[in-house]
Design an enzyme around this catalytic site. Structure first.
Site, short mmCIF file in Angstrom:
data_model
loop_
_atom_site.label_atom_id
_atom_site.label_comp_id
_atom_site.label_asym_id
_atom_site.label_seq_id
_atom_site.Cartn_x
_atom_site.Cartn_y
_atom_site.Cartn_z
N ASP A 1 0.88 -1.16 0.00
CA ASP A 1 0.00 0.00 0.00
C ASP A 1 0.93 1.22 0.00
OD1 ASP A 1 -2.20 1.70 0.36
OD2 ASP A 1 -2.14 1.50 2.54
N ASP B 1 -0.01 4.90 1.44
CA ASP B 1 -0.13 5.74 2.64
C ASP B 1 0.05 4.92 3.91
OD1 ASP B 1 -0.84 8.33 1.39
OD2 ASP B 1 -2.57 7.18 0.68
N ASP C 1 -1.51 -0.92 6.11
CA ASP C 1 -1.74 -0.50 7.50
C ASP C 1 -3.18 -0.75 7.94
OD1 ASP C 1 -3.19 2.58 7.63
OD2 ASP C 1 -2.46 1.85 5.71
#
Length: 488
Positions: free
Chosen positions: A41, A43, A326
């Site tokens: 990912d 961010d 995250d």
């Protein structure tokens, strides 16, 4: 025993500073030798952000609430409170309560907040019909949202929780009648506007140095993986112009050379669980092209798409793929449960949590807490009045110790991983949806790429007698403790 806090002599020197925030922790056995493809990912995975971003998100959403939703001007006087909320909390939408729930769906008393103030335990019990258990159907939505309760799982949600608390606090302290459901909806929309209108992207792009952390480590990780012949891909919900600027800052203008496939504006979690949207190709300027996508080629940028086409076009399947993200639900859950990919959760909070666990104060508190619990367990069968009195004192002391250890992490909500002795709901999800977890992808730099992560064998309750030395000595004699001390 009573009242005597354990002396330092009880704590062996290897216990403090045992944990290292650069460690990768395993929930499941993973051999990196079997992993050929690494996915990321963007961010909070490739790009970690400073706390300054939370303040900006909060301030802008608060102003939206006032200017766009016409909320009272008085809310503007509330500044962002950096360490108020923590990830993984639940919010009761109808009651306007922010709280921590454990793995068994019990509310941790003392962590229920209405606005900025804790709700007394008696009131919590009254509000939930004489129990502090939240029924499964209210919290069990696969992506963390039941009909009445929402779980905040990503790091971006910390300003949202703070704004909810602040807005509730304003209405309550000014004795203004309001509907908590409307407030929740409006705050969610105000936070959403920060993202949809591109404010966050603009701030970061204007001051990369202020907002992006760990740029050198990101470059080092990608470089190392590629130099060992690994294939890399990126799947992010963020737009190309934003990712491009950040990656140029962290990795250099040729960052795309590291990746075999780059997918932007992927619309996760839908990307992973439906097969509706086709891939579109972007040209070098980020403009959409109209050609049919029959292959995913290196050097190209793709938008939207879906995992089923991704798997069909790449042939990347199962445990040869390790994907890092995250958000436990949006990034990892579907991949692990439906597709058998290996998953790595990025949990930046581990930095702070391991620092706390390494303090002498925490080690002493935990050791004495374990000892007290062992004493309570053994002494409870003594029925004479003197023994009962001692037991009551010990129970009181145990509660005080629990509060003390909780406050070391976060005075409002404690550790994101534990509610007293139980794992949190967040912890349970972390174990379920991630094979490994770590503070940042830079932790990979500490391990050989053929390393095997072995989860620690911890006792099941019926095995506990085999581990009796833990009962009254806390973490002192945990198996492997000495051997683990070398992990730095």
């Amino acid at each position: 025993f009573h009242g005597n806090f354990p002396s330092k002599d009880l704590i062996p020197p290897s216990v403090c500073n045992l944990l290292n925030s650069s460690t990768i922790y395993a929930n499941n056995e993973v051999s990196l030798a079997e992993v050929d493809i690494y996915g990321f990912d963007y961010d909070y995975t490739l790009a970690l952000y400073s706390d300054a971003l939370n303040t900006m998100i909060y301030n802008t959403a608060r102003d939206f609430l006032i200017e766009h939703f016409k909320y009272p001007e008085g809310i503007r006087k509330y500044d962002y409170i950096p360490n108020f909320a923590a990830r993984g909390l639940h919010y009761d939408i109808q009651k306007g309560l922010l709280m921590k729930i454990d793995a068994f769906h019990y509310i941790q008393l003392g962590t229920v907040y209405r606005g900025l103030n804790p709700v007394p335990d008696e009131e919590v019990l009254r509000l939930y019909g004489g129990t502090h258990h939240v029924p499964l159907q209210q919290v069990s939505g696969f992506y963390g949202k039941g009909p009445k309760v929402k779980q905040f799982m990503d790091i971006f949600s910390i300003p949202e929780m703070t704004l909810l608390a602040v807005a509730n606090d304003f209405f309550i302290s000014n004795d203004i009648e309001y509907d908590p459901e409307h407030l929740y909806k409006d705050v969610s929309e105000a936070i959403g506007m920060v993202h949809i209108k591109g404010y966050m992207y603009k701030w970061i792009m204007q001051d990369l140095e202020k907002y992006i952390l760990g740029r050198d480590e990101t470059y080092a990780v990608l470089h190392r993986l590629v130099s060992h012949g690994k294939k890399l891909f990126l799947i992010t919900n963020s737009p190309f112009s934003f990712v491009d600027k950040g990656m140029r800052y962290m990795v250099g203008k040729d960052w795309r050379d590291f990746f075999d496939v780059v997918i932007v504006q992927a619309d996760k979690p839908h990307f992973f669980n439906d097969c509706v949207k086709p891939f579109r190709r972007l040209d070098g300027n980020g403009d959409l092209q109209w050609d049919k996508i029959n292959s995913l080629d290196k050097g190209q940028i793709y938008k939207q798409g879906n995992l089923y086409d991704f798997l069909r076009l790449t042939g990347w399947r199962g445990s040869s793929v390790l994907y890092f993200g995250d958000h436990l639900y949006s990034d990892l859950a579907d991949l692990m449960l439906r597709h058998g990919w290996r998953t790595g959760a990025i949990v930046p909070e581990l930095d702070l949590e391991t620092k706390v666990v390494n303090t002498e104060q925490y080690a002493q508190s935990l050791t004495w807490l374990q000892a007290l619990t062992g004493l309570l367990e053994r002494m409870q069968m003594h029925r004479d009045s003197q023994s009962r009195e001692v037991l009551q004192d010990w129970l009181k002391e145990r509660e005080e110790l629990r509060l003390r250890t909780k406050n070391l992490f976060n005075p409002q909500f404690g550790s994101i991983f534990r509610t007293c002795h139980n794992p949190t709901y967040f912890s349970r999800r972390l174990c379920r949806f991630s094979d490994v977890y770590m503070a940042s992808i830079s932790c990979l730099l500490n391990y050989d790429l053929s390393y095997t992560f072995y989860p620690r064998r911890t006792p099941l309750q019926h095995e506990a007698p085999l581990w009796m030395d833990q009962l009254c000595t806390g973490c002192m004699k945990t198996p492997f403790l000495e051997e683990m001390a070398h992990i730095r």
